[in-house]
Design a protein around this motif. Structure first.
Motif, PDB file in Angstrom:
ATOM      1  N   SER A   1     133.895 -17.079  93.177  1.00  0.00           N
ATOM      2  CA  SER A   1     133.812 -15.791  92.495  1.00  0.00           C
ATOM      3  C   SER A   1     132.837 -14.865  93.205  1.00  0.00           C
ATOM      4  CB  SER A   1     133.431 -15.995  91.030  1.00  0.00           C
ATOM      5  OG  SER A   1     132.255 -16.738  90.919  1.00  0.00           O
TER       6      SER A   1
ATOM      7  N   GLY B   1     136.878 -15.246  90.022  1.00  0.00           N
ATOM      8  CA  GLY B   1     136.534 -14.025  89.294  1.00  0.00           C
ATOM      9  C   GLY B   1     135.850 -13.024  90.207  1.00  0.00           C
TER      10      GLY B   1
ATOM     11  N   TYR C   1     140.130 -19.341  86.487  1.00  0.00           N
ATOM     12  CA  TYR C   1     139.391 -18.119  86.133  1.00  0.00           C
ATOM     13  C   TYR C   1     139.723 -17.059  87.156  1.00  0.00           C
ATOM     14  CZ  TYR C   1     135.668 -15.150  84.284  1.00  0.00           C
ATOM     15  OH  TYR C   1     134.969 -14.122  83.688  1.00  0.00           O
TER      16      TYR C   1
ATOM     17  N   GLY D   1     139.434 -13.546  86.163  1.00  0.00           N
ATOM     18  CA  GLY D   1     138.995 -12.291  85.561  1.00  0.00           C
ATOM     19  C   GLY D   1     138.388 -11.357  86.593  1.00  0.00           C
ATOM     20  N   GLY D   2     138.482 -10.047  86.339  1.00  0.00           N
ATOM     21  CA  GLY D   2     137.838  -9.076  87.210  1.00  0.00           C
ATOM     22  C   GLY D   2     138.482  -8.941  88.574  1.00  0.00           C
TER      23      GLY D   2
ATOM     24  N   TYR E   1     142.407 -23.722  80.148  1.00  0.00           N
ATOM     25  CA  TYR E   1     141.567 -22.523  80.064  1.00  0.00           C
ATOM     26  C   TYR E   1     142.063 -21.535  81.098  1.00  0.00           C
ATOM     27  CZ  TYR E   1     137.149 -19.845  79.764  1.00  0.00           C
ATOM     28  OH  TYR E   1     136.185 -18.883  79.578  1.00  0.00           O
TER      29      TYR E   1
ATOM     30  N   CYS F   1     141.263 -11.718  82.140  1.00  0.00           N
ATOM     31  CA  CYS F   1     140.714 -10.461  81.612  1.00  0.00           C
ATOM     32  C   CYS F   1     140.347  -9.512  82.744  1.00  0.00           C
ATOM     33  CB  CYS F   1     139.499 -10.741  80.745  1.00  0.00           C
ATOM     34  SG  CYS F   1     138.159 -11.564  81.628  1.00  0.00           S
ATOM     35  N   ASP F   2     140.173  -8.240  82.398  1.00  0.00           N
ATOM     36  CA  ASP F   2     139.743  -7.236  83.382  1.00  0.00           C
ATOM     37  C   ASP F   2     140.639  -7.222  84.619  1.00  0.00           C
ATOM     38  OD1 ASP F   2     136.727  -8.175  82.146  1.00  0.00           O
ATOM     39  OD2 ASP F   2     137.231  -6.046  82.228  1.00  0.00           O
TER      40      ASP F   2
ATOM     41  N   SER G   1     142.598 -21.936  75.533  1.00  0.00           N
ATOM     42  CA  SER G   1     141.926 -20.643  75.517  1.00  0.00           C
ATOM     43  C   SER G   1     142.597 -19.713  76.523  1.00  0.00           C
ATOM     44  CB  SER G   1     140.449 -20.865  75.871  1.00  0.00           C
ATOM     45  OG  SER G   1     139.767 -19.653  75.908  1.00  0.00           O
TER      46      SER G   1
ATOM     47  N   HIS H   1     141.816  -9.868  77.713  1.00  0.00           N
ATOM     48  CA  HIS H   1     141.267  -8.578  77.316  1.00  0.00           C
ATOM     49  C   HIS H   1     141.122  -7.637  78.500  1.00  0.00           C
ATOM     50  CE1 HIS H   1     137.624 -11.164  77.859  1.00  0.00           C
ATOM     51  NE2 HIS H   1     137.078 -10.092  78.371  1.00  0.00           N
TER      52      HIS H   1
ATOM     53  N   GLU I   1     141.716 -19.912  71.179  1.00  0.00           N
ATOM     54  CA  GLU I   1     141.028 -18.674  71.485  1.00  0.00           C
ATOM     55  C   GLU I   1     141.990 -17.763  72.220  1.00  0.00           C
ATOM     56  OE1 GLU I   1     137.215 -20.681  70.780  1.00  0.00           O
ATOM     57  OE2 GLU I   1     137.269 -18.698  71.674  1.00  0.00           O
TER      58      GLU I   1
ATOM     59  N   ARG J   1     141.581  -7.640  73.217  1.00  0.00           N
ATOM     60  CA  ARG J   1     141.060  -6.289  73.038  1.00  0.00           C
ATOM     61  C   ARG J   1     141.110  -5.513  74.341  1.00  0.00           C
ATOM     62  NH1 ARG J   1     136.005  -7.005  75.171  1.00  0.00           N
ATOM     63  NH2 ARG J   1     135.396  -9.201  75.247  1.00  0.00           N
TER      64      ARG J   1
ATOM     65  N   LEU K   1     140.522 -12.565  69.359  1.00  0.00           N
ATOM     66  CA  LEU K   1     139.657 -11.410  69.550  1.00  0.00           C
ATOM     67  C   LEU K   1     140.494 -10.198  69.907  1.00  0.00           C
ATOM     68  CD1 LEU K   1     136.606 -12.803  71.516  1.00  0.00           C
ATOM     69  CD2 LEU K   1     136.700 -12.071  69.163  1.00  0.00           C
ATOM     70  N   LEU K   2     140.846  -9.473  68.880  1.00  0.00           N
ATOM     71  CA  LEU K   2     141.629  -8.271  69.101  1.00  0.00           C
ATOM     72  C   LEU K   2     140.769  -7.050  68.889  1.00  0.00           C
ATOM     73  CD1 LEU K   2     145.148  -8.294  67.475  1.00  0.00           C
ATOM     74  CD2 LEU K   2     144.511  -8.161  69.847  1.00  0.00           C
TER      75      LEU K   2
END
Lengths: 352, 176
Positions: free
Chosen positions: A114, A137, A158, A160-161, A179, A183-184, A202, A206, A225, A229, A350-351
């Protein structure tokens, strides 16, 4: 700066040379025996421009941390570390061209790259058969290769980003994935095939560009999970009429299937037999109908645990068909009883 | 008139002792608690034993029960982990960064209709302390980093039991 063996605790197999402002690493002063006994080597938070070839003398190394240096490449010699299971190389200047050719033959289980400059997941990564955990990430990835399905041991992914715009359906072929972090990114849709990820616990989506989810997501029995959002999720009922009238072939196929008209291989040419096998059941339980190519895309709101309203996309065989349990398809206050998710199955959505 | 200097807590144990002193009284001086918590310089070897991370979500680890007047909890946030929007059910909440950074987004209390209105957003840096209570509003806390975990020290007075969470899009609320 010279390395002194005393810098690390004796006899526990750990050599900690982190945070020492090192520009280069000279391991000559370390006894051969010490090098052979070392299981974990920490070189993070230094100023190393490259990894020295003498790294291969740590023949029993299991964990190597080279994070937070200025590395632009990783030397060939690392492939000689046959026992290396964990490689952490966060926050360097590495990209898909920085890896040695034979990197894919290593026995790595945990890989964390990452905070680097990867624009693609390199082929060498997807060759790592024993890989359980992959973190990329905060890079510049634009896509996920279909070859990701080769990582049959993968449990954690992972990503994300990054700059990812789509999820390949091949991701669903990872049997142990539990998992998944996406996200992002810039993802606009989720392939329905992800429903095959039976181990998924999970899922982080988001801050993307999702407007709805596939209905199939409800089948992820172990999902606990789910973060959604920061997506432009549809909040009001939307009925998209992308309905082309069915062809004669389709109408004939529908009649055969819905009336259970018997047919045998000797009756029909192979391509029609194949076509009849492609029939999809309309999700409306009151409708025994099927459809082939011609269907209506319909967004339905489903309550998760009686809490959040998720817009899910599904397909109906005709505009006259209604969604399961709905008498009025124009309503936006529906709760889809047959697929509403019990609270113990989905503990954190998690919305909002 | 001279101020008596508040002694600086050198260790986490010092901080806990000094918090017990302050909380003997029933009146809490928010600034005093905030200054005290901020002046403790985080030393990982002192709190490492409480810092247990979970792969899937953030964790809560009890540090001290504060004689029933407050509780002190360490939260560990993996990369990308975040909370829902929540209130503080009539409590004071102090949050100090021990390692890494957290993003705090504050929201107004929702009106009856419409989306929730974001009030402010900030990044909390190491050793800084943020304070919130219900009269200030609601917040979401998240580790926005994709490369580093984060560890935060939370003080709730009265002690944390339940809170309400909020849906940002529809302004519906639920109890936890």
């Amino acid at each position: 700066m010279e390395i002194h063996e005393a810098a690390a605790g004796p006899g526990d197999g750990v050599l900690d040379f982190s945070h020492l402002n090192l520009n280069t690493l000279s391991v000559d002063s370390i006894r051969e025996e010490r090098k052979r006994d070392t299981k974990q080597l920490y070189l993070n938070h230094n100023r190393l421009a490259s990894l020295p070839s003498s790294i291969c003398f740590f023949s029993n190394l299991e964990l190597l941390d080279i994070s937070n240096n200025g590395l632009t490449a990783i030397c060939e010699d690392i492939v000689g570390l046959r026992k290396l299971k964990t490689l952490i190389a966060k926050n360097n200047r590495l990209d898909e061209f920085s890896l040695p050719k034979e990197f894919g033959s290593m026995q790595l289980e945990v890989l964390n790259f990452s905070g680097n400059r990867f624009e693609e997941i390199p082929l060498q990564f997807v060759k790592l058969q024993r890989l359980q955990s992959l973190s990329l990430g905060g890079n510049r990835l634009k896509s996920i290769p279909a070859e990701i399905e080769n990582l049959t041991s993968l449990e954690l992914l992972y990503l994300g980003g990054n700059l990812i715009t789509a999820i390949p359906p091949e991701l669903a072929n990872l049997p142990y994935l539990s998992y998944l972090v996406l996200c992002d990114n810039r993802i606009q849709s989720v392939p329905p095939q992800l429903t095959r990820l039976h181990s998924l616990r999970s899922l982080s989506l988001h801050n993307n560009l999702l407007t709805y989810l596939p209905r199939e997501i409800l089948s992820l029995v172990h999902l606990q999970e789910l973060s959604l959002r920061g997506n432009p999720l549809v909040v009001r009922f939307v009925k998209e009429m992308t309905y082309d009238p069915p062809s004669l072939l389709e109408l004939a196929g529908r009649t055969i299937k819905s009336r259970n008209i018997p047919y045998y291989p000797c009756d029909l040419p192979a391509h029609l037999l194949h076509y009849l096998d492609l029939a999809s059941k309309c999700p409306n339980p009151k409708c025994a109908g099927v459809y082939f190519d011609s269907c209506v895309r319909h967004i339905k709101f489903v309550d998760f645990c009686g809490k959040y309203r998720l817009p899910l996309m599904h397909y109906l065989c005709s505009p006259e068909c209604t969604s399961p349990c709905s008498s009025n398809p124009q309503s936006d206050a529906e709760s889809e009883d047959e697929s509403s998710v019990p609270a113990d199955r989905l503990q954190r959505v998690l919305l909002g | 008139m001279e101020h008596t200097e508040v002694a600086k807590p050198e260790t986490l144990d010092d901080l806990i002792k000094m918090l017990h002193e302050i909380f003997k009284s029933d009146n809490i001086n928010v600034e005093e608690v905030q200054t005290l918590m901020e002046s403790y310089e985080s030393k990982p070897q002192e709190w490492k034993k409480f810092a247990i991370f979970d792969q899937y979500r953030y964790t809560r680890n009890l540090v001290d029960e504060g004689n029933g007047k407050f509780n002190l909890i360490i939260l560990c946030w993996g990369e990308g982990h975040g909370s829902s929007i929540h209130d503080h059910t009539d409590s004071h909440c102090f949050m100090k960064m021990l390692q890494g950074q957290l993003k705090e987004t504050q929201f107004e209390w929702p009106k009856s209709q419409g989306d929730m209105v974001q009030k402010s957003q900030r990044i909390l840096l190491e050793n800084k302390v943020a304070y919130i209570n219900d009269s200030i509003g609601l917040h979401r806390v998240e580790n926005a980093s994709h490369t580093e975990g984060a560890v935060s020290l939370h003080l709730y007075s009265p002690p944390f039991q339940t809170c309400q969470t909020f849906d940002q899009r529809t302004v519906s609320r639920h109890s936890h």
